[in-house]
Design an enzyme around this catalytic site. Structure first.
Site, short mmCIF file in Angstrom:
data_model
loop_
_atom_site.label_atom_id
_atom_site.label_comp_id
_atom_site.label_asym_id
_atom_site.label_seq_id
_atom_site.Cartn_x
_atom_site.Cartn_y
_atom_site.Cartn_z
N ASN A 96 -6.43 35.98 50.11
CA ASN A 96 -7.38 35.75 51.20
C ASN A 96 -7.81 34.29 51.16
OD1 ASN A 96 -9.30 36.36 53.29
ND2 ASN A 96 -10.91 36.34 51.73
N HIS A 102 -11.03 31.79 52.17
CA HIS A 102 -12.45 31.79 52.53
C HIS A 102 -12.90 30.34 52.70
CE1 HIS A 102 -16.30 33.71 52.98
NE2 HIS A 102 -16.83 32.71 52.30
N ASP A 124 -14.68 39.03 48.55
CA ASP A 124 -14.57 37.59 48.25
C ASP A 124 -14.78 37.29 46.76
OD1 ASP A 124 -14.16 37.03 50.96
OD2 ASP A 124 -16.30 36.73 51.34
N GLU A 153 -7.79 23.92 54.59
CA GLU A 153 -7.29 25.31 54.53
C GLU A 153 -5.80 25.34 54.84
OE1 GLU A 153 -9.47 28.43 56.58
OE2 GLU A 153 -11.30 27.25 56.53
N GLY A 186 -5.97 32.26 64.63
CA GLY A 186 -4.70 32.24 63.91
C GLY A 186 -4.18 30.86 63.55
N SER A 187 -5.09 29.88 63.37
CA SER A 187 -4.58 28.54 63.03
C SER A 187 -4.00 28.52 61.61
CB SER A 187 -5.66 27.47 63.20
OG SER A 187 -6.63 27.57 62.21
N ASN A 188 -4.55 29.31 60.70
CA ASN A 188 -3.96 29.37 59.35
C ASN A 188 -2.58 30.04 59.40
OD1 ASN A 188 -5.63 28.36 56.97
ND2 ASN A 188 -7.19 29.36 58.23
C1 GAR Z 1 -10.86 30.31 58.69
O1 GAR Z 1 -11.76 29.24 58.55
C2 GAR Z 1 -10.98 31.24 57.50
O2 GAR Z 1 -11.23 30.58 56.29
C3 GAR Z 1 -12.15 32.09 57.90
O3 GAR Z 1 -11.96 32.33 59.27
C4 GAR Z 1 -11.27 31.22 59.85
C5 GAR Z 1 -10.07 31.74 60.59
O4 GAR Z 1 -9.46 30.71 61.31
N1 GAR Z 1 -12.19 33.30 57.14
C6 GAR Z 1 -13.32 33.91 56.79
O5 GAR Z 1 -14.42 33.48 57.08
C7 GAR Z 1 -13.13 35.17 55.97
N2 GAR Z 1 -14.31 35.52 55.27
P1 GAR Z 1 -8.01 30.88 61.90
O6 GAR Z 1 -7.99 32.20 62.68
O7 GAR Z 1 -7.86 29.72 62.83
O8 GAR Z 1 -7.04 30.89 60.78
#
Ligand code: GAR
Length: 252
Positions: free
Chosen positions: A118, A120, A162, A191, A12-14
């Protein structure tokens, strides 16, 4: 005030970066109203709690074994139906998938057409996107391909995996010494900056989707104003990197 729901399955860093942008007053006219997760143990839930954001766990297909394809589809549809009901009940305007490890079905995509984004962790979504391409697998594939650059993409979600209309991309150069982990780390920094920018463009109604393509109205110095507003977030990111020893402090 627009209402955002974030769907996340993991760290969940995003999600946290988006919340930080609202807390710091960078993301305007937006409230992060809800976290939806399909993993009852997702660390993102603790972040939501810390920030007093309600979270909802809806069982999906993640981590479950199904005997037939139909059973899997049924579980997916049940998730989607419950999610749509919740999003409507909470008057959600926009959904941001942030590390959400489940493909959404047609029902929810149609109910929230061009209102689901989304992220990616790659730029070439044809080669490094699609079914099974997530997390470190993406970066390993990029390194294996010998590409000199990668990055991240924010796109609207359509029925392809995607493949929906691209809103924004950021570029990160691939270093010869990169491992999937080091590349992932540098892309993640981008991101965290890029997702909130895409969300603000949406909230400000600067995006139009026509013939499957995104058109952005950059008039009125929108980007300059955004860059100025986002500076404190970038500084806080750099301070964290300094603490972790990832940045070399310039000589005094
Ligand atoms: C992120 O790097 C995101 O781009 C990727 O998962 C990670 C989640 O990180 N998403 C995918 O690969 C989707 N196809 P987070 O939980 O720290 O946000």
């Amino acid at each position: 005030m627009k209402r955002l729901a974030v769907f996340a399955s993991g760290r969940g860093s995003n999600f946290r970066a988006i919340v930080d942008h609202t807390r710091m007053g960078i993301l305007e006219n937006l409230e992060v109203t809800l976290l939806v997760t399909n993993d009852a143990n997702a660390p993102a839930i603790a972040s939501a709690r810390e920030n007093k954001i309600p979270s909802a766990y809806i069982e999906g297909v993640l981590g479950r074994k199904f005997v037939t394809k139909q059973e899997r589809e049924q579980a997916r549809n049940e998730f989607d139906e419950k999610a749509v009901a919740l999003l409507k009940q909470e008057h959600i305007d926009l959904v941001a998938l942030a590390g959400f490890m489940q493909v959404l079905g047609h029902g929810i995509i149609d109910a929230f057409r061009w209102r689901i984004m989304n992220i990616h962790p790659a730029k070439d979504l044809v080669r490094f996107g699609g079914r099974g391409m997530f997390g470190e697998r993406v970066h390993a594939a990029v390194l294996k391909s010998g590409m000199k650059e990668s990055g991240c993409t924010i796109h609207y979600v359509d029925e392809s995996i995607d493949g929906g209309p691209v809103v924004l991309q950021s570029t990160v150069l691939v270093e010869p010494t990169d491992t999937p982990e080091t590349l992932a780390e540098r892309i993640l920094i981008q991101e965290h900056r890029t997702y909130s920018k895409a969300i603000q463009l949406h909230v400000d109604e600067k995006i139009k989707v026509a013939d499957g393509k995104v058109l952005i109205d950059w008039s009125g110095g929108w980007e300059e104003k955004w860059n100025r507003r986002q500076e404190p977030f970038i500084c806080s990111q750099m301070q964290k990197q300094l603490k972790q020893g990832a940045l070399v402090k310039p000589a005094a």
